[in-house]
Design a protein around this motif. Structure first.
Motif, PDB file in Angstrom:
ATOM      1  N   LYS A  68      35.067 -36.525 150.750  1.00 39.60           N
ATOM      2  CA  LYS A  68      36.231 -37.405 150.864  1.00 39.60           C
ATOM      3  C   LYS A  68      36.239 -38.446 149.749  1.00 39.60           C
ATOM      4  CE  LYS A  68      38.035 -41.097 153.788  1.00 39.60           C
ATOM      5  NZ  LYS A  68      37.798 -42.162 152.848  1.00 39.60           N
ATOM      6  N   LEU A  69      35.091 -39.054 149.502  1.00 38.54           N
ATOM      7  CA  LEU A  69      35.024 -40.067 148.442  1.00 38.54           C
ATOM      8  C   LEU A  69      35.326 -39.470 147.075  1.00 38.54           C
ATOM      9  CD1 LEU A  69      31.895 -42.076 149.636  1.00 38.54           C
ATOM     10  CD2 LEU A  69      34.284 -42.815 149.706  1.00 38.54           C
ATOM     11  N   ALA A  70      34.799 -38.286 146.813  1.00 37.31           N
ATOM     12  CA  ALA A  70      35.048 -37.634 145.526  1.00 37.31           C
ATOM     13  C   ALA A  70      36.526 -37.294 145.362  1.00 37.31           C
ATOM     14  CB  ALA A  70      34.193 -36.365 145.401  1.00 37.31           C
ATOM     15  N   ILE A  71      37.122 -36.745 146.401  1.00 40.16           N
ATOM     16  CA  ILE A  71      38.541 -36.388 146.345  1.00 40.16           C
ATOM     17  C   ILE A  71      39.403 -37.641 146.202  1.00 40.16           C
ATOM     18  CG2 ILE A  71      40.463 -35.424 147.685  1.00 40.16           C
ATOM     19  CD1 ILE A  71      38.609 -33.328 146.427  1.00 40.16           C
ATOM     20  N   ASP A  72      39.072 -38.688 146.960  1.00 42.04           N
ATOM     21  CA  ASP A  72      39.832 -39.942 146.849  1.00 42.04           C
ATOM     22  C   ASP A  72      39.759 -40.508 145.435  1.00 42.04           C
ATOM     23  OD1 ASP A  72      40.626 -39.838 149.479  1.00 42.04           O
ATOM     24  OD2 ASP A  72      39.215 -41.366 150.178  1.00 42.04           O
ATOM     25  N   HIS A  73      38.569 -40.456 144.844  1.00 40.07           N
ATOM     26  CA  HIS A  73      38.404 -40.981 143.486  1.00 40.07           C
ATOM     27  C   HIS A  73      39.275 -40.206 142.493  1.00 40.07           C
ATOM     28  CE1 HIS A  73      36.664 -42.605 139.861  1.00 40.07           C
ATOM     29  NE2 HIS A  73      36.423 -41.383 139.455  1.00 40.07           N
ATOM     30  N   ILE A  74      39.226 -38.905 142.569  1.00 37.76           N
ATOM     31  CA  ILE A  74      40.020 -38.066 141.665  1.00 37.76           C
ATOM     32  C   ILE A  74      41.512 -38.314 141.888  1.00 37.76           C
ATOM     33  CG2 ILE A  74      40.693 -35.678 141.157  1.00 37.76           C
ATOM     34  CD1 ILE A  74      37.731 -34.938 141.779  1.00 37.76           C
TER      35      ILE A  74
ATOM     36  N   ALA B  19      46.688 -43.075 138.925  1.00 39.54           N
ATOM     37  CA  ALA B  19      46.714 -44.185 137.969  1.00 39.54           C
ATOM     38  C   ALA B  19      47.190 -43.713 136.599  1.00 39.54           C
ATOM     39  CB  ALA B  19      45.330 -44.818 137.864  1.00 39.54           C
ATOM     40  N   ILE B  20      46.725 -42.556 136.184  1.00 40.13           N
ATOM     41  CA  ILE B  20      47.143 -42.007 134.890  1.00 40.13           C
ATOM     42  C   ILE B  20      48.641 -41.713 134.896  1.00 40.13           C
ATOM     43  CG2 ILE B  20      46.952 -39.984 133.374  1.00 40.13           C
ATOM     44  CD1 ILE B  20      43.923 -39.943 134.264  1.00 40.13           C
ATOM     45  N   LEU B  21      49.116 -41.131 135.999  1.00 37.74           N
ATOM     46  CA  LEU B  21      50.532 -40.784 136.082  1.00 37.74           C
ATOM     47  C   LEU B  21      51.434 -42.020 136.130  1.00 37.74           C
ATOM     48  CD1 LEU B  21      50.380 -37.805 138.609  1.00 37.74           C
ATOM     49  CD2 LEU B  21      50.858 -37.684 136.142  1.00 37.74           C
ATOM     50  N   THR B  22      50.952 -43.095 136.712  1.00 41.78           N
ATOM     51  CA  THR B  22      51.778 -44.298 136.823  1.00 41.78           C
ATOM     52  C   THR B  22      51.563 -45.270 135.673  1.00 41.78           C
ATOM     53  OG1 THR B  22      50.132 -45.405 138.215  1.00 41.78           O
ATOM     54  CG2 THR B  22      51.904 -44.185 139.336  1.00 41.78           C
ATOM     55  N   GLU B  23      50.588 -45.014 134.831  1.00 44.18           N
ATOM     56  CA  GLU B  23      50.267 -45.932 133.732  1.00 44.18           C
ATOM     57  C   GLU B  23      51.473 -46.178 132.830  1.00 44.18           C
ATOM     58  OE1 GLU B  23      47.209 -46.448 130.004  1.00 44.18           O
ATOM     59  OE2 GLU B  23      47.547 -44.477 130.849  1.00 44.18           O
ATOM     60  N   GLN B  24      52.235 -45.151 132.565  1.00 45.73           N
ATOM     61  CA  GLN B  24      53.368 -45.302 131.656  1.00 45.73           C
ATOM     62  C   GLN B  24      54.362 -46.325 132.171  1.00 45.73           C
ATOM     63  OE1 GLN B  24      55.748 -41.575 131.635  1.00 45.73           O
ATOM     64  NE2 GLN B  24      54.149 -40.841 133.005  1.00 45.73           N
ATOM     65  N   HIS B  25      54.349 -46.582 133.487  1.00 47.08           N
ATOM     66  CA  HIS B  25      55.264 -47.567 134.052  1.00 47.08           C
ATOM     67  C   HIS B  25      54.628 -48.946 134.158  1.00 47.08           C
ATOM     68  CE1 HIS B  25      58.062 -44.378 134.876  1.00 47.08           C
ATOM     69  NE2 HIS B  25      57.135 -43.722 135.529  1.00 47.08           N
ATOM     70  N   SER B  26      53.319 -48.982 134.440  1.00 45.26           N
ATOM     71  CA  SER B  26      52.684 -50.271 134.701  1.00 45.26           C
ATOM     72  C   SER B  26      51.725 -50.711 133.603  1.00 45.26           C
ATOM     73  CB  SER B  26      51.926 -50.219 136.030  1.00 45.26           C
ATOM     74  OG  SER B  26      50.814 -49.345 135.922  1.00 45.26           O
ATOM     75  N   GLY B  27      51.205 -49.770 132.832  1.00 42.21           N
ATOM     76  CA  GLY B  27      50.252 -50.117 131.782  1.00 42.21           C
ATOM     77  C   GLY B  27      48.899 -50.551 132.300  1.00 42.21           C
ATOM     78  N   GLY B  28      48.603 -50.321 133.574  1.00 39.44           N
ATOM     79  CA  GLY B  28      47.368 -50.837 134.134  1.00 39.44           C
ATOM     80  C   GLY B  28      46.449 -49.821 134.764  1.00 39.44           C
ATOM     81  N   GLN B  29      46.262 -48.676 134.145  1.00 31.30           N
ATOM     82  CA  GLN B  29      45.424 -47.627 134.721  1.00 31.30           C
ATOM     83  C   GLN B  29      44.011 -48.124 135.001  1.00 31.30           C
ATOM     84  OE1 GLN B  29      44.736 -44.340 132.129  1.00 31.30           O
ATOM     85  NE2 GLN B  29      43.226 -43.418 133.432  1.00 31.30           N
ATOM     86  N   GLN B  30      43.406 -48.781 134.041  1.00 32.30           N
ATOM     87  CA  GLN B  30      42.020 -49.230 134.229  1.00 32.30           C
ATOM     88  C   GLN B  30      41.912 -50.233 135.365  1.00 32.30           C
ATOM     89  OE1 GLN B  30      41.024 -50.482 130.228  1.00 32.30           O
ATOM     90  NE2 GLN B  30      39.851 -48.614 129.905  1.00 32.30           N
ATOM     91  N   ALA B  31      42.882 -51.120 135.492  1.00 33.35           N
ATOM     92  CA  ALA B  31      42.854 -52.106 136.575  1.00 33.35           C
ATOM     93  C   ALA B  31      43.019 -51.430 137.930  1.00 33.35           C
ATOM     94  CB  ALA B  31      43.942 -53.149 136.367  1.00 33.35           C
ATOM     95  N   ILE B  32      43.873 -50.422 138.007  1.00 32.82           N
ATOM     96  CA  ILE B  32      44.081 -49.701 139.263  1.00 32.82           C
ATOM     97  C   ILE B  32      42.799 -48.984 139.667  1.00 32.82           C
ATOM     98  CG2 ILE B  32      45.309 -47.752 140.330  1.00 32.82           C
ATOM     99  CD1 ILE B  32      47.731 -48.575 138.550  1.00 32.82           C
ATOM    100  N   VAL B  33      42.170 -48.311 138.731  1.00 36.94           N
ATOM    101  CA  VAL B  33      40.925 -47.593 139.022  1.00 36.94           C
ATOM    102  C   VAL B  33      39.827 -48.577 139.409  1.00 36.94           C
ATOM    103  CG1 VAL B  33      39.136 -46.108 138.059  1.00 36.94           C
ATOM    104  CG2 VAL B  33      41.537 -45.593 137.614  1.00 36.94           C
ATOM    105  N   ALA B  34      39.764 -49.714 138.725  1.00 31.68           N
ATOM    106  CA  ALA B  34      38.747 -50.723 139.052  1.00 31.68           C
ATOM    107  C   ALA B  34      38.938 -51.263 140.463  1.00 31.68           C
ATOM    108  CB  ALA B  34      38.789 -51.862 138.030  1.00 31.68           C
ATOM    109  N   ARG B  35      40.185 -51.536 140.842  1.00 33.48           N
ATOM    110  CA  ARG B  35      40.448 -52.022 142.205  1.00 33.48           C
ATOM    111  C   ARG B  35      40.067 -50.960 143.228  1.00 33.48           C
ATOM    112  NH1 ARG B  35      45.198 -54.024 139.841  1.00 33.48           N
ATOM    113  NH2 ARG B  35      46.418 -52.382 140.812  1.00 33.48           N
TER     114      ARG B  35
END
Length: 116
Positions: free
Chosen positions: A37-43, A49-65
């Protein structure tokens, strides 16, 4: 996607389907399911985050949170394992874990105090 990436995605899908079948018939332990579950959730969150980055510019922040949420969940499970006596004091990984945990707690405390 490159051909190599397409091939790896196809293999991953096949592996996930195999795991799903094993889960359905009860071949997986609770710990294995939690790790899965943790592995699937992470992926899932990383791809989201990658797909939404173009709209928000914050992929790294989303992954960090998300990592904060994930490590919180893992620590809750670890508390259960410790309380249940599943982790002996002689476990060699505990010393490194404690060091990382203390460093993390110190930095989180500093971050919270700074208000950033």
């Amino acid at each position: 996607m490159t051909e190599a990436l397409n091939e790896r995605v196809s293999k991953l899908k096949a592996a996930l389907e195999t795991i799903e079948r094993e889960v359905v018939v009860g071949a997986a332990t609770r710990d294995t399911l939690e790790d899965f579950k943790l592995a699937i959730d992470h992926i899932r969150v990383s791809v989201w985050a990658i797909l939404t980055e173009q709209h928000s510019g914050g992929q790294q922040a989303i992954v960090a949170r998300y990592r904060v949420k994930r490590v919180t969940e893992i620590c809750r499970h670890l508390l259960f394992d410790i309380d249940a006596g599943l982790i002996p004091a002689s476990d060699p990984e505990l010393v490194e874990f404690r060091t990382v945990l203390e460093d993390t707690a110190s930095r989180v405390t500093s971050l919270l105090q700074s208000g950033d």
